[in-house]
Design a protein around this motif. Structure first.
Motif, PDB file in Angstrom:
ATOM      1  N   CYS A 110       1.467  -1.309   0.170  1.00 40.44           N
ATOM      2  CA  CYS A 110      -0.355   0.256  -0.070  1.00 40.44           C
ATOM      3  C   CYS A 110       1.271   1.047   0.097  1.00 40.44           C
ATOM      4  CB  CYS A 110      -0.804   0.616   1.054  1.00 40.44           C
ATOM      5  SG  CYS A 110      -1.672   1.687   1.127  1.00 40.44           S
ATOM      6  N   PHE A 111       0.360   2.043  -1.588  1.00 40.94           N
ATOM      7  CA  PHE A 111       1.241   2.733  -0.904  1.00 40.94           C
ATOM      8  C   PHE A 111       0.837   4.447   0.183  1.00 40.94           C
ATOM      9  CE2 PHE A 111       1.554   7.736  -2.497  1.00 40.94           C
ATOM     10  CZ  PHE A 111       3.290   7.741  -2.298  1.00 40.94           C
ATOM     11  N   LYS A 152       4.268  -3.433  -9.644  1.00 38.94           N
ATOM     12  CA  LYS A 152       4.315  -4.552 -10.891  1.00 38.94           C
ATOM     13  C   LYS A 152       4.875  -5.188 -11.537  1.00 38.94           C
ATOM     14  CE  LYS A 152      -0.259  -2.430 -12.793  1.00 38.94           C
ATOM     15  NZ  LYS A 152      -1.312  -2.204 -12.847  1.00 38.94           N
ATOM     16  N   GLU A 153       6.193  -4.136 -11.353  1.00 35.97           N
ATOM     17  CA  GLU A 153       7.475  -5.113 -12.042  1.00 35.97           C
ATOM     18  C   GLU A 153       7.967  -6.534 -11.093  1.00 35.97           C
ATOM     19  OE1 GLU A 153      10.586  -2.250 -12.692  1.00 35.97           O
ATOM     20  OE2 GLU A 153       9.552  -1.344 -13.951  1.00 35.97           O
ATOM     21  N   LYS A 154       7.554  -6.770  -9.991  1.00 33.70           N
ATOM     22  CA  LYS A 154       7.652  -7.241  -8.648  1.00 33.70           C
ATOM     23  C   LYS A 154       7.127  -8.648  -8.521  1.00 33.70           C
ATOM     24  CE  LYS A 154      12.244  -5.588  -7.746  1.00 33.70           C
ATOM     25  NZ  LYS A 154      13.565  -6.448  -7.452  1.00 33.70           N
ATOM     26  N   ASP A 155       6.041  -7.991  -9.273  1.00 33.68           N
ATOM     27  CA  ASP A 155       5.283  -9.510  -9.215  1.00 33.68           C
ATOM     28  C   ASP A 155       3.766  -9.445  -8.543  1.00 33.68           C
ATOM     29  OD1 ASP A 155       3.468 -10.561 -11.178  1.00 33.68           O
ATOM     30  OD2 ASP A 155       4.525 -13.018 -10.068  1.00 33.68           O
ATOM     31  N   ILE A 156       4.185  -8.339  -8.130  1.00 32.60           N
ATOM     32  CA  ILE A 156       2.969  -8.236  -6.305  1.00 32.60           C
ATOM     33  C   ILE A 156       1.501  -7.731  -7.371  1.00 32.60           C
ATOM     34  CG2 ILE A 156       2.526  -6.744  -4.416  1.00 32.60           C
ATOM     35  CD1 ILE A 156       5.313  -5.826  -4.202  1.00 32.60           C
ATOM     36  N   LYS A 157       0.670  -9.115  -6.686  1.00 29.85           N
ATOM     37  CA  LYS A 157      -0.552  -8.828  -6.815  1.00 29.85           C
ATOM     38  C   LYS A 157      -1.572  -7.874  -6.538  1.00 29.85           C
ATOM     39  CE  LYS A 157       0.526 -13.043  -9.047  1.00 29.85           C
ATOM     40  NZ  LYS A 157       1.111 -12.712 -10.390  1.00 29.85           N
ATOM     41  N   LYS A 158      -1.232  -7.943  -5.155  1.00 32.19           N
ATOM     42  CA  LYS A 158      -2.193  -5.847  -4.778  1.00 32.19           C
ATOM     43  C   LYS A 158      -1.588  -5.398  -4.638  1.00 32.19           C
ATOM     44  CE  LYS A 158      -6.197 -10.035  -2.974  1.00 32.19           C
ATOM     45  NZ  LYS A 158      -5.611 -11.228  -3.067  1.00 32.19           N
ATOM     46  N   ILE A 159      -2.445  -4.020  -5.244  1.00 28.47           N
ATOM     47  CA  ILE A 159      -1.181  -2.673  -5.551  1.00 28.47           C
ATOM     48  C   ILE A 159      -2.178  -2.010  -4.580  1.00 28.47           C
ATOM     49  CG2 ILE A 159       0.430  -1.217  -6.084  1.00 28.47           C
ATOM     50  CD1 ILE A 159       1.472  -3.569  -7.723  1.00 28.47           C
ATOM     51  N   LEU A 160      -2.100  -1.452  -3.884  1.00 27.01           N
ATOM     52  CA  LEU A 160      -3.677  -0.407  -3.189  1.00 27.01           C
ATOM     53  C   LEU A 160      -2.450   0.289  -3.120  1.00 27.01           C
ATOM     54  CD1 LEU A 160      -4.729  -3.117   0.017  1.00 27.01           C
ATOM     55  CD2 LEU A 160      -5.400  -2.845  -2.797  1.00 27.01           C
ATOM     56  N   LEU A 161      -3.309   1.792  -2.923  1.00 31.83           N
ATOM     57  CA  LEU A 161      -3.413   3.374  -2.730  1.00 31.83           C
ATOM     58  C   LEU A 161      -4.065   3.277  -1.240  1.00 31.83           C
ATOM     59  CD1 LEU A 161      -3.470   5.455  -5.761  1.00 31.83           C
ATOM     60  CD2 LEU A 161      -1.119   3.850  -4.875  1.00 31.83           C
ATOM     61  N   LEU A 218      -8.235   7.611  -7.188  1.00 30.36           N
ATOM     62  CA  LEU A 218      -6.936   7.514  -7.541  1.00 30.36           C
ATOM     63  C   LEU A 218      -6.489   6.616  -8.270  1.00 30.36           C
ATOM     64  CD1 LEU A 218      -4.961   8.851  -9.145  1.00 30.36           C
ATOM     65  CD2 LEU A 218      -3.346   9.245  -6.149  1.00 30.36           C
ATOM     66  N   ALA A 219      -6.827   5.216  -7.055  1.00 34.49           N
ATOM     67  CA  ALA A 219      -6.743   4.257  -7.373  1.00 34.49           C
ATOM     68  C   ALA A 219      -6.606   3.067  -8.688  1.00 34.49           C
ATOM     69  CB  ALA A 219      -6.924   3.347  -6.134  1.00 34.49           C
ATOM     70  N   TYR A 220      -7.765   3.736  -9.041  1.00 32.20           N
ATOM     71  CA  TYR A 220      -8.790   3.218 -10.343  1.00 32.20           C
ATOM     72  C   TYR A 220      -8.291   3.888 -10.941  1.00 32.20           C
ATOM     73  CZ  TYR A 220     -12.509   2.590 -14.028  1.00 32.20           C
ATOM     74  OH  TYR A 220     -13.320   2.232 -15.160  1.00 32.20           O
ATOM     75  N   GLU A 221      -7.677   5.180 -11.222  1.00 30.31           N
ATOM     76  CA  GLU A 221      -7.348   5.662 -12.758  1.00 30.31           C
ATOM     77  C   GLU A 221      -5.681   5.788 -12.995  1.00 30.31           C
ATOM     78  OE1 GLU A 221      -5.181  10.293 -13.153  1.00 30.31           O
ATOM     79  OE2 GLU A 221      -6.828   9.785 -12.002  1.00 30.31           O
ATOM     80  N   LEU A 222      -4.852   5.213 -11.662  1.00 26.93           N
ATOM     81  CA  LEU A 222      -4.143   5.067 -11.944  1.00 26.93           C
ATOM     82  C   LEU A 222      -3.928   3.290 -12.606  1.00 26.93           C
ATOM     83  CD1 LEU A 222      -2.033   6.927  -9.379  1.00 26.93           C
ATOM     84  CD2 LEU A 222      -2.293   7.823 -11.852  1.00 26.93           C
ATOM     85  N   ASN A 223      -4.763   2.153 -12.282  1.00 28.08           N
ATOM     86  CA  ASN A 223      -4.932   1.112 -12.051  1.00 28.08           C
ATOM     87  C   ASN A 223      -4.267   0.051 -11.632  1.00 28.08           C
ATOM     88  OD1 ASN A 223      -5.769  -1.294 -14.049  1.00 28.08           O
ATOM     89  ND2 ASN A 223      -3.912  -1.070 -15.174  1.00 28.08           N
ATOM     90  N   ALA A 224      -4.358   0.421  -9.919  1.00 27.14           N
ATOM     91  CA  ALA A 224      -3.189  -0.349  -8.708  1.00 27.14           C
ATOM     92  C   ALA A 224      -5.134  -1.485  -8.637  1.00 27.14           C
ATOM     93  CB  ALA A 224      -3.935   1.034  -7.457  1.00 27.14           C
ATOM     94  N   SER A 225      -4.715  -2.176  -8.071  1.00 27.38           N
ATOM     95  CA  SER A 225      -5.306  -3.190  -8.030  1.00 27.38           C
ATOM     96  C   SER A 225      -6.181  -3.181  -6.565  1.00 27.38           C
ATOM     97  CB  SER A 225      -5.262  -4.605  -7.486  1.00 27.38           C
ATOM     98  OG  SER A 225      -3.972  -4.427  -6.788  1.00 27.38           O
ATOM     99  N   GLY A 226      -6.535  -2.066  -5.626  1.00 23.49           N
ATOM    100  CA  GLY A 226      -7.223  -1.885  -4.469  1.00 23.49           C
ATOM    101  C   GLY A 226      -6.795  -0.690  -4.348  1.00 23.49           C
ATOM    102  N   VAL A 227      -7.532  -0.477  -3.345  1.00 20.86           N
ATOM    103  CA  VAL A 227      -7.263   0.850  -1.766  1.00 20.86           C
ATOM    104  C   VAL A 227      -7.512   0.298  -0.644  1.00 20.86           C
ATOM    105  CG1 VAL A 227      -9.826   1.323  -1.627  1.00 20.86           C
ATOM    106  CG2 VAL A 227      -8.570   3.202  -2.071  1.00 20.86           C
ATOM    107  N   HIS A 228      -6.986   0.947   0.610  1.00 19.09           N
ATOM    108  CA  HIS A 228      -6.736   0.553   2.239  1.00 19.09           C
ATOM    109  C   HIS A 228      -7.493   2.267   2.225  1.00 19.09           C
ATOM    110  CE1 HIS A 228      -4.701  -0.886   5.885  1.00 19.09           C
ATOM    111  NE2 HIS A 228      -6.019  -0.440   6.012  1.00 19.09           N
ATOM    112  N   LEU A 229      -8.939   1.719   2.945  1.00 16.60           N
ATOM    113  CA  LEU A 229      -9.570   3.233   3.335  1.00 16.60           C
ATOM    114  C   LEU A 229      -9.588   3.445   4.900  1.00 16.60           C
ATOM    115  CD1 LEU A 229     -12.838   2.086   1.807  1.00 16.60           C
ATOM    116  CD2 LEU A 229     -11.507   3.862   0.913  1.00 16.60           C
ATOM    117  N   THR A 230      -9.389   4.892   4.821  1.00 20.30           N
ATOM    118  CA  THR A 230      -9.655   4.881   6.507  1.00 20.30           C
ATOM    119  C   THR A 230     -10.309   4.430   6.966  1.00 20.30           C
ATOM    120  OG1 THR A 230     -10.334   7.028   6.210  1.00 20.30           O
ATOM    121  CG2 THR A 230      -8.161   6.606   5.558  1.00 20.30           C
ATOM    122  N   GLY A 252     -14.717  -2.190  -9.444  1.00 21.46           N
ATOM    123  CA  GLY A 252     -13.838  -2.882  -9.686  1.00 21.46           C
ATOM    124  C   GLY A 252     -12.421  -3.634  -8.650  1.00 21.46           C
ATOM    125  N   LEU A 253     -12.652  -2.529  -7.753  1.00 19.79           N
ATOM    126  CA  LEU A 253     -10.773  -2.611  -7.122  1.00 19.79           C
ATOM    127  C   LEU A 253     -11.136  -3.707  -5.117  1.00 19.79           C
ATOM    128  CD1 LEU A 253     -10.478   1.105  -6.432  1.00 19.79           C
ATOM    129  CD2 LEU A 253      -9.401  -0.384  -7.515  1.00 19.79           C
TER     130      LEU A 253
END
Length: 184
Positions: A36-37, A57-66, A72-84, A98-99
């Motif tokens: 998660c960023f 993505k280069e390191k082949d991590i399947k779940k990349i969240l913002l 923004l997660a959707y716009e940047l094609n991240a796989s998901g989001v960590h909500l507060t 689809g996140l």
């Protein structure tokens, strides 16, 4: 048990080139399942998020969240989001895009809201002592939550800095653990 890395500007920096170097070094140390960023300080969140997603993505991590920003997660094609823990109303919005959704929970009531809103997973925190995060819940509370809510993936978070703590968490049958400091 999954390993969930959360970034923090205190350990990663806002300089894009240096950020990339530090991230690659951290990701090379061990297998990480979810990342998660998270950066509440940078004026360049989007630029750093792009680098973060590209490297992961280069390191082949399947779940990349913002953190926090499902649009923004959707716009940047991240796989998901960590909500507060104040964003329960955003779970369905993120899911409609689809996140994959993780949400921060601190109480049983939070967990029930997460389940009712169909979050994919939650973090439950703080488990151990961590700066500015209140009284730790402890391992017994984590066990209780895991047993009480078997229909959602529960990730321990908070003050996890060593293998002894991870061993304690593994005995609770939690889905995994998340940390900032353990990975740096």
């Amino acid at each position: 048990m999954i390993k969930y890395l959360i970034s923090d500007p205190n350990y990663y920096t806002n300089d894009e080139k240096r950020f990339e170097e530090i991230l690659i070094n951290v990701l090379n140390k061990q297998q990480i399942d979810i990342v998660c960023f998270r950066d509440k300080e940078s004026s360049n969140f989007k630029g750093l998020a792009k680098i973060f997603i590209k490297i992961c993505k280069e390191k082949d991590i399947k779940k990349i969240l913002l953190n926090g920003d499902y649009l923004l997660a959707y716009e940047l094609n991240a796989s998901g989001v960590h909500l507060t823990s104040t964003q329960f109303d955003d779970i369905s919005k993120a899911k409609e895009l689809g996140l994959y959704v993780i949400i921060s929970c601190h109480t049983f009531e939070d967990i029930e809201k997460a389940i009712n809103n169909q979050a994919d997973a939650i973090t439950y925190s703080p488990i151990f002592e961590t700066p500015n995060k209140g009284t730790p819940k402890g391992i017994e509370s984590l066990k209780e939550v895991v047993d009480k809510y078997p229909n959602i993936n529960i990730i321990a978070l908070g003050g996890i800095i060593n293998d002894e703590q991870i061993e304690q968490i593994s005995k609770t049958k939690a889905y995994g653990f998340a940390s900032i400091r353990y990975f740096v």
